[in-house]
Design a protein around this motif. Structure first.
Motif, PDB file in Angstrom:
ATOM      1  N   GLY A  82     143.955 122.229 -19.335  1.00 54.10           N
ATOM      2  CA  GLY A  82     143.483 123.028 -18.210  1.00 54.10           C
ATOM      3  C   GLY A  82     143.936 122.493 -16.866  1.00 54.10           C
ATOM      4  N   GLY A  83     144.860 121.522 -16.866  1.00 55.25           N
ATOM      5  CA  GLY A  83     145.383 120.987 -15.614  1.00 55.25           C
ATOM      6  C   GLY A  83     144.720 119.699 -15.143  1.00 55.25           C
ATOM      7  N   ILE A  84     143.676 119.273 -15.810  1.00 56.48           N
ATOM      8  CA  ILE A  84     142.958 118.067 -15.391  1.00 56.48           C
ATOM      9  C   ILE A  84     143.820 116.827 -15.596  1.00 56.48           C
ATOM     10  CG2 ILE A  84     140.958 116.584 -15.858  1.00 56.48           C
ATOM     11  CD1 ILE A  84     139.482 119.249 -16.629  1.00 56.48           C
ATOM     12  N   GLY A  85     144.460 116.706 -16.740  1.00 58.50           N
ATOM     13  CA  GLY A  85     145.319 115.555 -17.007  1.00 58.50           C
ATOM     14  C   GLY A  85     146.450 115.461 -16.000  1.00 58.50           C
ATOM     15  N   GLN A  86     147.056 116.592 -15.680  1.00 62.89           N
ATOM     16  CA  GLN A  86     148.136 116.603 -14.700  1.00 62.89           C
ATOM     17  C   GLN A  86     147.617 116.180 -13.330  1.00 62.89           C
ATOM     18  OE1 GLN A  86     150.779 119.963 -14.711  1.00 62.89           O
ATOM     19  NE2 GLN A  86     151.366 119.646 -12.583  1.00 62.89           N
ATOM     20  N   ALA A  87     146.459 116.686 -12.925  1.00 64.33           N
ATOM     21  CA  ALA A  87     145.893 116.311 -11.626  1.00 64.33           C
ATOM     22  C   ALA A  87     145.579 114.812 -11.579  1.00 64.33           C
ATOM     23  CB  ALA A  87     144.641 117.135 -11.348  1.00 64.33           C
ATOM     24  N   LEU A  88     145.036 114.277 -12.647  1.00 69.91           N
ATOM     25  CA  LEU A  88     144.743 112.839 -12.699  1.00 69.91           C
ATOM     26  C   LEU A  88     146.019 112.014 -12.629  1.00 69.91           C
ATOM     27  CD1 LEU A  88     141.951 112.841 -15.406  1.00 69.91           C
ATOM     28  CD2 LEU A  88     141.700 111.952 -13.073  1.00 69.91           C
ATOM     29  N   LEU A  89     147.018 112.423 -13.385  1.00 70.66           N
ATOM     30  CA  LEU A  89     148.287 111.692 -13.388  1.00 70.66           C
ATOM     31  C   LEU A  89     148.965 111.765 -12.018  1.00 70.66           C
ATOM     32  CD1 LEU A  89     150.227 109.964 -14.957  1.00 70.66           C
ATOM     33  CD2 LEU A  89     151.160 112.037 -16.000  1.00 70.66           C
ATOM     34  N   GLU A  90     148.919 112.920 -11.387  1.00 72.45           N
ATOM     35  CA  GLU A  90     149.493 113.044 -10.041  1.00 72.45           C
ATOM     36  C   GLU A  90     148.748 112.167  -9.040  1.00 72.45           C
ATOM     37  OE1 GLU A  90     149.442 117.309  -9.558  1.00 72.45           O
ATOM     38  OE2 GLU A  90     151.437 117.517 -10.473  1.00 72.45           O
TER      39      GLU A  90
END
Length: 147
Positions: free
Chosen positions: A84-92
Motif C-alpha cells: 500500500g506504499g508504506i514500505g516505499q515511504a519508509l524506505l524513502e
C-alpha cells in the motif's frame, strides 16, 4: 522509533512474516524467521539503529532501521497493509535521513518478498547469500544503493 514501540514492532514483524512468508518460503523457514522477534538481536537492532515507524491512526503499520554504517537492517509493514506504499515511504525516509547524516551508500539484505521494492527504488543486486536462522537455511539478496 521509541523503546515503547518495540513490543508492538515485534508483533508486527512476526505477524507479517507468518501471513506473507508462505508466499515464498517453507513453513520451517517462516517459523524460524518469525521467531527472530523474540531474540535479543531484534531489540538490539531497534535500540542501536536510527529507526522510523509508520502510523495509521493509533496503530503502528510499519518500521525501518538504519545503522551508522549505512546498513538497512529491518523494513517491515503490517500484514494487512502490505503493498500500500508504506514500505516505499519508509524506505524513502531512511534514504533521506541517510543523506542528511552524510552517508553516500546504503546496503541491505532482502528477502524474496521485499526484493522488488529495493530494485524499484534504485538498489543494485550485488549478490545472493545463504544464511541460517534457527538451523533453517535461507537465501537472501545483498543490495546496495549509492546516494
Amino acid at each position: 522509533m521509541e523503546p515503547a514501540d518495540y513490543a508492538e514492532l515485534a508483533t508486527l514483524f512476526a505477524g507479517t512474516i507468518r501471513q506473507h512468508g508462505p508466499e515464498h518460503y517453507t513453513p520451517a523457514q517462516v517459523e524460524a524467521w518469525a521467531a527472530g522477534a523474540h531474540h535479543s538481536h531484534f531489540v538490539q537492532e531497534l535500540a542501536f539503529s536510527h529507526g522510523w515507524v509508520a502510523w495509521h491512526g493509533e496503530q503502528r503499520v510499519g518500521f525501518v532501521t538504519l545503522d551508522d554504517s549505512g546498513h538497512l537492517g529491518l523494513l517491515y509493514v503490517a500484514a494487512g497493509k502490505v503493498r500500500g506504499g508504506i514500505g516505499q515511504a519508509l524506505l524513502e525516509q531512511a534514504m533521506l535521513q541517510a543523506r542528511e547524516l552524510g552517508m553516500s551508500r546504503l546496503e541491505v539484505e532482502a528477502s524474496v518478498f521485499s526484493l522488488g521494492l529495493f530494485l524499484k527504488l534504485g538498489f543494485t543486486l550485488i549478490g545472493v547469500e545463504r544464511v541460517e536462522r534457527g538451523g533453517v537455511a535461507f537465501e537472501r539478496h545483498r543490495l546496495e544503493r549509492l546516494l
